[in-house]
Design an enzyme around this catalytic site. Structure first.
Site, PDB file in Angstrom:
ATOM      1  N   ARG A 109      26.329   3.254   1.548  1.00 54.51           N
ATOM      2  CA  ARG A 109      25.807   1.928   1.174  1.00 54.51           C
ATOM      3  C   ARG A 109      25.926   1.717  -0.341  1.00 54.51           C
ATOM      4  NH1 ARG A 109      19.487   0.507   2.527  1.00 54.51           N
ATOM      5  NH2 ARG A 109      19.396  -1.566   1.621  1.00 54.51           N
ATOM      6  N   ASN A 160      12.657   7.851  -3.570  1.00 50.34           N
ATOM      7  CA  ASN A 160      13.067   7.732  -2.164  1.00 50.34           C
ATOM      8  C   ASN A 160      14.510   7.250  -1.957  1.00 50.34           C
ATOM      9  OD1 ASN A 160      12.455   5.143  -2.983  1.00 50.34           O
ATOM     10  ND2 ASN A 160      11.534   4.535  -1.046  1.00 50.34           N
ATOM     11  N   TYR A 161      15.088   6.638  -2.982  1.00 47.57           N
ATOM     12  CA  TYR A 161      16.516   6.283  -2.950  1.00 47.57           C
ATOM     13  C   TYR A 161      17.092   6.590  -4.330  1.00 47.57           C
ATOM     14  CZ  TYR A 161      16.456   3.515   1.432  1.00 47.57           C
ATOM     15  OH  TYR A 161      16.380   3.085   2.728  1.00 47.57           O
ATOM     16  N   LYS A 183      16.466   6.175 -16.342  1.00 45.00           N
ATOM     17  CA  LYS A 183      15.420   7.206 -16.235  1.00 45.00           C
ATOM     18  C   LYS A 183      15.241   7.419 -14.735  1.00 45.00           C
ATOM     19  CE  LYS A 183      11.266   9.129 -16.063  1.00 45.00           C
ATOM     20  NZ  LYS A 183      11.504   9.578 -14.675  1.00 45.00           N
ATOM     21  N   GLU A 256      10.256  -3.946  -8.487  1.00 44.45           N
ATOM     22  CA  GLU A 256      10.136  -3.833  -7.032  1.00 44.45           C
ATOM     23  C   GLU A 256       9.098  -2.757  -6.787  1.00 44.45           C
ATOM     24  OE1 GLU A 256      11.558  -5.898  -5.102  1.00 44.45           O
ATOM     25  OE2 GLU A 256      13.249  -6.654  -6.249  1.00 44.45           O
ATOM     26  N   ARG A 289       9.439   4.498   2.720  1.00 43.22           N
ATOM     27  CA  ARG A 289      10.265   3.365   2.303  1.00 43.22           C
ATOM     28  C   ARG A 289       9.326   2.218   1.949  1.00 43.22           C
ATOM     29  NH1 ARG A 289      11.949   1.712   6.911  1.00 43.22           N
ATOM     30  NH2 ARG A 289      13.362   0.148   6.055  1.00 43.22           N
ATOM     31  N   CYS A 290       9.644   1.532   0.842  1.00 42.78           N
ATOM     32  CA  CYS A 290       8.765   0.421   0.458  1.00 42.78           C
ATOM     33  C   CYS A 290       8.716  -0.609   1.563  1.00 42.78           C
ATOM     34  CB  CYS A 290       9.248  -0.217  -0.831  1.00 42.78           C
ATOM     35  SG  CYS A 290      10.913  -0.832  -0.715  1.00 42.78           S
ATOM     36  N   GLU A 383      -1.177   1.739   1.109  1.00 43.11           N
ATOM     37  CA  GLU A 383       0.197   2.123   1.466  1.00 43.11           C
ATOM     38  C   GLU A 383       0.269   3.648   1.566  1.00 43.11           C
ATOM     39  OE1 GLU A 383       3.079   1.979  -1.752  1.00 43.11           O
ATOM     40  OE2 GLU A 383       4.616   1.226  -0.399  1.00 43.11           O
ATOM     41  N   ARG A 443      15.477  -3.933   3.570  1.00 40.07           N
ATOM     42  CA  ARG A 443      16.038  -4.589   2.373  1.00 40.07           C
ATOM     43  C   ARG A 443      17.384  -5.256   2.648  1.00 40.07           C
ATOM     44  NH1 ARG A 443      18.630  -1.332  -2.236  1.00 40.07           N
ATOM     45  NH2 ARG A 443      17.967   0.359  -0.886  1.00 40.07           N
TER      46      ARG A 443
HETATM   47  P1  NAP Z   1       6.363   6.145  -9.010  1.00 44.51           P
HETATM   48  O1  NAP Z   1       5.501   7.332  -9.035  1.00 44.51           O
HETATM   49  O2  NAP Z   1       5.782   4.856  -9.441  1.00 44.51           O
HETATM   50  O3  NAP Z   1       7.651   6.506  -9.899  1.00 44.51           O
HETATM   51  C1  NAP Z   1       8.738   5.632 -10.000  1.00 44.51           C
HETATM   52  C2  NAP Z   1       9.517   5.948 -11.260  1.00 44.51           C
HETATM   53  O4  NAP Z   1       8.722   5.624 -12.396  1.00 44.51           O
HETATM   54  C3  NAP Z   1       9.892   7.410 -11.425  1.00 44.51           C
HETATM   55  O5  NAP Z   1      11.146   7.499 -12.040  1.00 44.51           O
HETATM   56  C4  NAP Z   1       8.797   7.918 -12.359  1.00 44.51           C
HETATM   57  O6  NAP Z   1       9.177   9.064 -13.064  1.00 44.51           O
HETATM   58  C5  NAP Z   1       8.664   6.728 -13.276  1.00 44.51           C
HETATM   59  N1  NAP Z   1       7.437   6.637 -14.049  1.00 44.51           N
HETATM   60  C6  NAP Z   1       6.192   7.041 -13.735  1.00 44.51           C
HETATM   61  N2  NAP Z   1       5.323   6.726 -14.734  1.00 44.51           N
HETATM   62  C7  NAP Z   1       6.039   6.098 -15.703  1.00 44.51           C
HETATM   63  C8  NAP Z   1       5.728   5.516 -16.962  1.00 44.51           C
HETATM   64  N3  NAP Z   1       4.505   5.513 -17.471  1.00 44.51           N
HETATM   65  N4  NAP Z   1       6.722   4.959 -17.665  1.00 44.51           N
HETATM   66  C9  NAP Z   1       7.986   4.944 -17.205  1.00 44.51           C
HETATM   67  N5  NAP Z   1       8.342   5.476 -16.013  1.00 44.51           N
HETATM   68  C10 NAP Z   1       7.376   6.033 -15.270  1.00 44.51           C
HETATM   69  O7  NAP Z   1       6.956   5.881  -7.538  1.00 44.51           O
HETATM   70  P2  NAP Z   1       7.621   6.901  -6.519  1.00 44.51           P
HETATM   71  O8  NAP Z   1       6.564   7.816  -6.003  1.00 44.51           O
HETATM   72  O9  NAP Z   1       8.855   7.491  -7.101  1.00 44.51           O
HETATM   73  O10 NAP Z   1       8.090   5.906  -5.369  1.00 44.51           O
HETATM   74  C11 NAP Z   1       7.220   5.482  -4.372  1.00 44.51           C
HETATM   75  C12 NAP Z   1       6.672   4.104  -4.649  1.00 44.51           C
HETATM   76  O11 NAP Z   1       7.746   3.235  -4.980  1.00 44.51           O
HETATM   77  C13 NAP Z   1       6.010   3.464  -3.449  1.00 44.51           C
HETATM   78  O12 NAP Z   1       4.867   2.780  -3.846  1.00 44.51           O
HETATM   79  C14 NAP Z   1       7.053   2.486  -2.929  1.00 44.51           C
HETATM   80  O13 NAP Z   1       6.535   1.432  -2.172  1.00 44.51           O
HETATM   81  C15 NAP Z   1       7.681   2.049  -4.187  1.00 44.51           C
HETATM   82  N6  NAP Z   1       9.029   1.563  -3.939  1.00 44.51           N
HETATM   83  C16 NAP Z   1       9.244   0.224  -3.962  1.00 44.51           C
HETATM   84  C17 NAP Z   1      10.498  -0.283  -3.666  1.00 44.51           C
HETATM   85  C18 NAP Z   1      10.760  -1.755  -3.651  1.00 44.51           C
HETATM   86  O14 NAP Z   1      11.926  -2.117  -3.707  1.00 44.51           O
HETATM   87  N7  NAP Z   1       9.758  -2.615  -3.579  1.00 44.51           N
HETATM   88  C19 NAP Z   1      11.543   0.579  -3.372  1.00 44.51           C
HETATM   89  C20 NAP Z   1      11.294   1.942  -3.377  1.00 44.51           C
HETATM   90  C21 NAP Z   1      10.030   2.421  -3.657  1.00 44.51           C
HETATM   91  P3  NAP Z   1       8.690  10.529 -12.599  1.00 44.51           P
HETATM   92  O15 NAP Z   1       9.333  10.797 -11.309  1.00 44.51           O
HETATM   93  O16 NAP Z   1       9.168  11.372 -13.697  1.00 44.51           O
HETATM   94  O17 NAP Z   1       7.198  10.447 -12.508  1.00 44.51           O
HETATM   95  O1  G3P Z   2      11.999   1.825  -0.360  1.00 45.77           O
HETATM   96  C1  G3P Z   2      13.263   1.455  -0.814  1.00 45.77           C
HETATM   97  C2  G3P Z   2      13.628   0.046  -0.462  1.00 45.77           C
HETATM   98  O2  G3P Z   2      14.563  -0.465  -1.319  1.00 45.77           O
HETATM   99  C3  G3P Z   2      13.938  -0.106   0.993  1.00 45.77           C
HETATM  100  O3  G3P Z   2      15.244  -0.120   1.383  1.00 45.77           O
HETATM  101  O4  G3P Z   2      16.981  -0.220   3.106  1.00 45.77           O
HETATM  102  O5  G3P Z   2      14.990   1.243   3.423  1.00 45.77           O
HETATM  103  O6  G3P Z   2      14.765  -1.213   3.572  1.00 45.77           O
HETATM  104  P1  G3P Z   2      15.510  -0.087   2.951  1.00 45.77           P
END
Ligand code: NAP
Ligand code: G3P
Length: 487
Positions: A109, A160-161, A183, A256, A289-290, A383, A443
């Site tokens: 993808r 997660n991706y 980053k 996102e 997955r979000c 969540e 998505r």
């Molecule tokens: P996360 O803990 O928020 O981390 C995301 C990214 O932010 C990582 O690269 C993390 O680095 C970095 N980060 C953390 N604190 C930071 C700061 N103060 N400044 C700059 N960067 C910082 O999220 P995750 O656990 O990786 O992913 C899960 C979450 O992402 C879930 O809530 C999910 O719903 C959401 N998500 C949303 C979408 C969407 O499209 N809506 C898609 C995917 C995931 P480190 O790894 O070094 O901490």
């Molecule tokens: O959580 C990542 C978000 O971008 C979802 O993608 O393809 O799993 O719906 P998808």
């Protein structure tokens, strides 16, 4: 391939065309068996300053390269990704415990995304606007509006991706003429760095794409508030997104964030296909997955039948390792599993009916299903980012809408019904970025707009939308005099 980014299992950062190594490292372990996969660099603030200076300089040169040549480099990257599907998919399986078929699909993808972005970028066009449309102005003024780069984009991707959600920021930013500092997530960095090496191999000039790794607690705030960052494109949790939005100041942001996507099931839904969509939407990649379905809101009349059908499917989900291609694989770490356990314990204590699961070995959480979840339970609102699904029963369609909208999140929702009038009635009232009718929340396709409202984000992604979000209009106004011969 990949001989430059890694020395003795130590993965460097791409800085101005070189793979560089810092003094301190971070060990990356496999979530599946705890094996050490390698080390990534823990960059200092001084090193980050250097990266951002170089990225700022390189952007000016990159923006001068013709758009069609920038697009060609993206096409070459996509070919390299396709040549390396197995390598990249194996790294994803090891590093983030994504199962084999989902890992392969993430990589394929990503290649498709980059190709489509390269082509869409070539259709980036400006416009001219006449002045006399506006009262008080006449024809001797015209605006030439083109789209120009924003500058240096800070791309922050989640675990997660790590490949796809890095590429879906990098490619639109690059085709739009920006430089990028990526980053990656700490757990997921090895996967993302492999992707970056392919961009480099495809011929990106030095400094146009760079990476920064390190503990977000040490460098995160410094990075997002750095004066050389012109746009932040962040995907991750709502907590972190909110924190960044507060401290980063006046810099454009695309975010996102988290979700609590509801599947609303009406009396006339085809319950077989609905239950299939729900289970696939809720449990694939163990719910990490979000856009996973994170609650079912069902009308009482069909609730017994639906919950039985969902239960049967959940009982048949495979649990195991990514390499076995199990649907349920270990969660990203133990604290993620602890959090899922907290929500489950709270639901049980408050009287929810456990239908399947609540079994755990360290970070391997078995698929768990609850019925009769009520509004006083955390599972109705939070969540889990794990394989647990609550079923909430309601009496009326309007109650379903009320509960769906009561969430702080607004990413997507599904509505399952054969009645298109009801589907539109509900879809129009749901406070989310996207409503899926008779499909799980998801998505793709990746050129559709993808956005969250409320605590699920800001700005819109999706190929063309992402390119537009990472470029800006530039207006050059020509003021001319009427022909002197006519005077
Ligand atoms: P996360 O803990 O928020 O981390 C995301 C990214 O932010 C990582 O690269 C993390 O680095 C970095 N980060 C953390 N604190 C930071 C700061 N103060 N400044 C700059 N960067 C910082 O999220 P995750 O656990 O990786 O992913 C899960 C979450 O992402 C879930 O809530 C999910 O719903 C959401 N998500 C949303 C979408 C969407 O499209 N809506 C898609 C995917 C995931 P480190 O790894 O070094 O901490
Ligand atoms: O959580 C990542 C978000 O971008 C979802 O993608 O393809 O799993 O719906 P998808």
């Amino acid at each position: 391939m990949f001989e430059r980014l890694c020395k003795n299992n130590n993965y460097g950062n791409l800085v101005n065309g070189d793979w560089v190594f810092s003094e301190k490292n971070i060990d990356i372990f496999s979530p599946t068996d705890g094996k050490l996969l390698g080390k990534i660099q823990s960059m200092t603030k001084k090193e980050i300053d250097n990266v951002l200076n170089l990225a700022k300089y390189a952007q000016k040169i990159w923006a001068e390269i013709p758009l069609n040549e920038r697009a060609n480099i993206l096409h070459k990257t996509a070919i390299l990704i396709e040549d390396n599907i197995d390598v990249l998919s194996n790294i994803l399986q090891n590093e983030i415990a994504k199962n084999k078929s989902s890992a392969e699909s993430e990589v394929k993808r990503t290649a498709e995304f980059i190709k489509f972005t390269a082509d869409a970028g070539k259709h980036l066009e400006g416009e001219t606007i006449d002045a006399d449309n506006f009262p008080g102005f006449n024809k001797n003024k015209i605006s030439f509006v083109s789209r120009v780069p924003i500058g240096t984009v800070l791309a922050i991707s989640p675990f997660n991706y790590p490949i796809n959600l890095s590429a879906s920021k990098i490619a639109p930013a690059l085709v739009g003429g920006n430089s990028v500092v990526l980053k990656p997530p700490t757990q997921g960095a090895i996967s993302a760095l492999h992707l970056v090496e392919l961009f480099e191999k495809a011929g990106l000039p030095k400094g146009v794409l760079n990476t920064v790794t390190g503990k977000s607690s040490e460098i995160g705030d410094y990075l997002v508030t750095h004066k050389h960052i012109n746009l932040i494109n962040f995907t991750g949790s709502t907590n972190v997104g909110n924190h960044i939005a507060i401290i980063a100041g006046m810099v454009p942001m695309i975010m996102e964030l988290g979700g609590k996507d509801a599947a609303i099931v009406l009396n006339d839904a085809d319950l077989d296909s609905t239950s299939k969509e729900i289970v696939s939407g809720a449990y694939s990649y163990s719910g990490q997955r979000c856009t996973a379905i994170k609650r079912v809101i069902v009308l009482n009349k069909v609730a017994d039948e639906l919950s039985e059908k969902i239960k049967q499917r959940v009982e048949n989900l495979t649990v195991g390792t990514p390499q076995e291609d199990a649907i349920i694989t270990p969660l990203i770490n133990n604290s993620a599993a602890d959090y899922v356990q907290e929500l489950i314990d709270d639901a049980i204590e408050k009287g929810a009916k456990l239908l399947v699961g609540n079994k755990r070995f360290d970070n391997l959480f078995y698929p768990t299903l609850f019925d009769n979840v009520t509004e006083n339970m955390r599972l109705a609102w939070e969540e889990p980012f794990g394989p647990v699904l609550p079923i909430i029963r309601v009496n009326t369609i309007d109650d379903a809408i009320r509960i769906a909208n009561k969430s702080q999140y607004g990413l997507q929702s599904s509505v399952f019904t054969k009645n298109i009038d009801d589907a539109f009635y509900i879809a129009n009232k749901l406070e989310v970025g996207t409503v899926q009718i008779n499909n799980k929340t998801e998505r793709g396709p990746d050129h559709f707009p993808f956005l969250g409202v409320k605590s699920s984000g800001m700005g819109t992604q999706g190929i063309r939308y992402s390119i537009e979000a990472m470029t800006r209009p530039k207006s050059i106004i020509v003021n001319y005099s009427p022909l002197t011969s006519l005077k």
